[in-house]
Design a protein around this motif. Sequence first.
Motif, PDB file in Angstrom:
ATOM      1  N   MET A  26      33.432  -2.881  33.249  1.00  0.00           N
ATOM      2  CA  MET A  26      34.524  -2.031  32.586  1.00  0.00           C
ATOM      3  C   MET A  26      34.185  -0.956  31.975  1.00  0.00           C
ATOM      4  O   MET A  26      35.077  -0.056  31.803  1.00  0.00           O
ATOM      5  CB  MET A  26      35.132  -3.309  31.395  1.00  0.00           C
ATOM      6  CG  MET A  26      35.724  -4.554  32.326  1.00  0.00           C
ATOM      7  SD  MET A  26      37.118  -3.980  33.698  1.00  0.00           S
ATOM      8  CE  MET A  26      38.219  -3.416  32.553  1.00  0.00           C
ATOM      9  N   GLU A  27      32.925  -0.791  31.034  1.00  0.00           N
ATOM     10  CA  GLU A  27      32.575   0.466  30.525  1.00  0.00           C
ATOM     11  C   GLU A  27      32.429   1.542  31.619  1.00  0.00           C
ATOM     12  O   GLU A  27      32.803   2.606  31.452  1.00  0.00           O
ATOM     13  CB  GLU A  27      31.275   0.089  29.936  1.00  0.00           C
ATOM     14  CG  GLU A  27      31.371  -0.725  28.671  1.00  0.00           C
ATOM     15  CD  GLU A  27      30.133  -1.162  28.196  1.00  0.00           C
ATOM     16  OE1 GLU A  27      30.126  -1.454  26.964  1.00  0.00           O
ATOM     17  OE2 GLU A  27      29.320  -1.468  28.769  1.00  0.00           O
ATOM     18  N   VAL A  28      31.882   1.248  32.648  1.00  0.00           N
ATOM     19  CA  VAL A  28      31.738   2.401  33.849  1.00  0.00           C
ATOM     20  C   VAL A  28      33.136   2.478  34.299  1.00  0.00           C
ATOM     21  O   VAL A  28      33.483   3.601  34.601  1.00  0.00           O
ATOM     22  CB  VAL A  28      30.719   1.760  34.846  1.00  0.00           C
ATOM     23  CG1 VAL A  28      30.654   2.598  36.182  1.00  0.00           C
ATOM     24  CG2 VAL A  28      29.370   1.565  34.629  1.00  0.00           C
ATOM     25  N   LYS A  29      33.880   1.626  34.606  1.00  0.00           N
ATOM     26  CA  LYS A  29      35.270   1.795  34.832  1.00  0.00           C
ATOM     27  C   LYS A  29      36.011   2.827  33.872  1.00  0.00           C
ATOM     28  O   LYS A  29      36.722   3.825  34.606  1.00  0.00           O
ATOM     29  CB  LYS A  29      35.938   0.622  35.125  1.00  0.00           C
ATOM     30  CG  LYS A  29      37.415   0.806  35.718  1.00  0.00           C
ATOM     31  CD  LYS A  29      37.918  -0.589  35.873  1.00  0.00           C
ATOM     32  CE  LYS A  29      39.584  -0.523  36.325  1.00  0.00           C
ATOM     33  NZ  LYS A  29      40.447  -0.020  35.377  1.00  0.00           N
ATOM     34  N   GLY A  30      35.795   2.749  32.689  1.00  0.00           N
ATOM     35  CA  GLY A  30      36.495   3.551  31.698  1.00  0.00           C
ATOM     36  C   GLY A  30      35.913   4.829  31.852  1.00  0.00           C
ATOM     37  O   GLY A  30      36.665   5.768  31.353  1.00  0.00           O
ATOM     38  N   ILE A  31      34.504   5.051  32.152  1.00  0.00           N
ATOM     39  CA  ILE A  31      33.985   6.574  32.112  1.00  0.00           C
ATOM     40  C   ILE A  31      34.606   7.302  33.418  1.00  0.00           C
ATOM     41  O   ILE A  31      34.877   8.314  33.303  1.00  0.00           O
ATOM     42  CB  ILE A  31      32.538   6.312  32.191  1.00  0.00           C
ATOM     43  CG1 ILE A  31      32.087   5.776  30.822  1.00  0.00           C
ATOM     44  CG2 ILE A  31      31.769   7.691  32.384  1.00  0.00           C
ATOM     45  CD1 ILE A  31      30.433   5.349  30.736  1.00  0.00           C
ATOM     46  N   THR A  32      34.518   6.597  34.346  1.00  0.00           N
ATOM     47  CA  THR A  32      34.581   7.132  35.873  1.00  0.00           C
ATOM     48  C   THR A  32      36.067   7.351  36.284  1.00  0.00           C
ATOM     49  O   THR A  32      36.379   8.168  37.052  1.00  0.00           O
ATOM     50  CB  THR A  32      33.936   6.427  36.969  1.00  0.00           C
ATOM     51  OG1 THR A  32      34.542   5.124  36.984  1.00  0.00           O
ATOM     52  CG2 THR A  32      32.625   6.088  36.657  1.00  0.00           C
ATOM     53  N   GLY A  33      37.101   6.373  35.634  1.00  0.00           N
ATOM     54  CA  GLY A  33      38.499   6.422  35.824  1.00  0.00           C
ATOM     55  C   GLY A  33      38.759   6.068  37.024  1.00  0.00           C
ATOM     56  O   GLY A  33      40.113   6.199  37.639  1.00  0.00           O
ATOM     57  N   HIS A  34      38.104   4.859  37.499  1.00  0.00           N
ATOM     58  CA  HIS A  34      38.449   4.197  38.859  1.00  0.00           C
ATOM     59  C   HIS A  34      39.694   3.364  38.557  1.00  0.00           C
ATOM     60  O   HIS A  34      39.677   2.731  37.417  1.00  0.00           O
ATOM     61  CB  HIS A  34      37.396   3.458  39.444  1.00  0.00           C
ATOM     62  CG  HIS A  34      36.340   4.256  40.387  1.00  0.00           C
ATOM     63  ND1 HIS A  34      35.182   4.829  39.448  1.00  0.00           N
ATOM     64  CD2 HIS A  34      36.196   4.548  41.391  1.00  0.00           C
ATOM     65  CE1 HIS A  34      34.721   5.391  40.541  1.00  0.00           C
ATOM     66  NE2 HIS A  34      35.081   5.294  41.484  1.00  0.00           N
ATOM     67  N   LYS A  35      40.706   3.129  39.337  1.00  0.00           N
ATOM     68  CA  LYS A  35      41.808   2.357  38.875  1.00  0.00           C
ATOM     69  C   LYS A  35      41.515   0.815  39.220  1.00  0.00           C
ATOM     70  O   LYS A  35      42.393   0.203  38.490  1.00  0.00           O
ATOM     71  CB  LYS A  35      43.063   2.701  39.875  1.00  0.00           C
ATOM     72  CG  LYS A  35      43.313   4.335  39.288  1.00  0.00           C
ATOM     73  CD  LYS A  35      44.525   4.614  40.077  1.00  0.00           C
ATOM     74  CE  LYS A  35      44.830   6.472  39.457  1.00  0.00           C
ATOM     75  NZ  LYS A  35      46.288   6.683  40.341  1.00  0.00           N
ATOM     76  N   SER A  36      40.646   0.587  40.048  1.00  0.00           N
ATOM     77  CA  SER A  36      40.226  -0.985  40.377  1.00  0.00           C
ATOM     78  C   SER A  36      38.881  -1.246  40.350  1.00  0.00           C
ATOM     79  O   SER A  36      38.077  -0.490  40.640  1.00  0.00           O
ATOM     80  CB  SER A  36      41.065  -1.215  41.855  1.00  0.00           C
ATOM     81  OG  SER A  36      40.325  -0.787  42.749  1.00  0.00           O
ATOM     82  N   LEU A  37      38.938  -2.633  40.123  1.00  0.00           N
ATOM     83  CA  LEU A  37      37.479  -2.906  40.095  1.00  0.00           C
ATOM     84  C   LEU A  37      36.814  -3.015  41.498  1.00  0.00           C
ATOM     85  O   LEU A  37      35.748  -2.955  41.725  1.00  0.00           O
ATOM     86  CB  LEU A  37      37.100  -4.349  39.482  1.00  0.00           C
ATOM     87  CG  LEU A  37      37.468  -4.515  37.966  1.00  0.00           C
ATOM     88  CD1 LEU A  37      37.231  -5.623  37.497  1.00  0.00           C
ATOM     89  CD2 LEU A  37      36.263  -3.318  37.207  1.00  0.00           C
ATOM     90  N   GLN A  38      37.955  -3.308  42.508  1.00  0.00           N
ATOM     91  CA  GLN A  38      37.582  -3.287  43.980  1.00  0.00           C
ATOM     92  C   GLN A  38      36.849  -1.982  44.317  1.00  0.00           C
ATOM     93  O   GLN A  38      35.901  -2.065  44.975  1.00  0.00           O
ATOM     94  CB  GLN A  38      38.632  -3.512  44.613  1.00  0.00           C
ATOM     95  CG  GLN A  38      38.491  -3.624  46.235  1.00  0.00           C
ATOM     96  CD  GLN A  38      39.643  -3.972  47.007  1.00  0.00           C
ATOM     97  OE1 GLN A  38      40.621  -4.066  46.446  1.00  0.00           O
ATOM     98  NE2 GLN A  38      39.346  -4.212  48.189  1.00  0.00           N
ATOM     99  N   MET A  39      37.716  -0.971  44.101  1.00  0.00           N
ATOM    100  CA  MET A  39      37.102   0.450  44.431  1.00  0.00           C
ATOM    101  C   MET A  39      35.610   0.742  43.696  1.00  0.00           C
ATOM    102  O   MET A  39      34.649   1.443  44.473  1.00  0.00           O
ATOM    103  CB  MET A  39      38.011   1.596  44.117  1.00  0.00           C
ATOM    104  CG  MET A  39      39.283   1.513  44.905  1.00  0.00           C
ATOM    105  SD  MET A  39      39.093   1.693  46.420  1.00  0.00           S
ATOM    106  CE  MET A  39      38.217   3.424  46.657  1.00  0.00           C
ATOM    107  N   LEU A  40      35.624   0.313  42.441  1.00  0.00           N
ATOM    108  CA  LEU A  40      34.208   0.535  41.623  1.00  0.00           C
ATOM    109  C   LEU A  40      33.241  -0.127  42.456  1.00  0.00           C
ATOM    110  O   LEU A  40      32.285   0.157  42.345  1.00  0.00           O
ATOM    111  CB  LEU A  40      34.502   0.245  40.109  1.00  0.00           C
ATOM    112  CG  LEU A  40      33.148   0.426  39.191  1.00  0.00           C
ATOM    113  CD1 LEU A  40      33.209   1.772  39.172  1.00  0.00           C
ATOM    114  CD2 LEU A  40      33.877   0.176  37.832  1.00  0.00           C
TER     115      LEU A  40
END
Length: 60
Positions: A26-40
């Motif tokens: 979730m922290e990396v998702k917030g930094i990178t701006g990916h919209k879904s965990l699947q893509m991340l």
Amino acid sequence: MKDLRFHDLRHEATSRLFENTDLDFMEVKGITGHKSLQMLSRYSHLRAHKLADRLAGGKR
């Protein structure tokens, strides 16, 4: 560099965040701006020795 795109840099930076920090998804998702965990999850290449260390109680 020929054919270098923004996406290439984003991929590299995201991979390094997983590899070299103790940030969670979730922290990396917030930094990178990916919209879904699947893509991340495409960037979270698990390394067998690191996974074994984590299962043994080690830190990331």
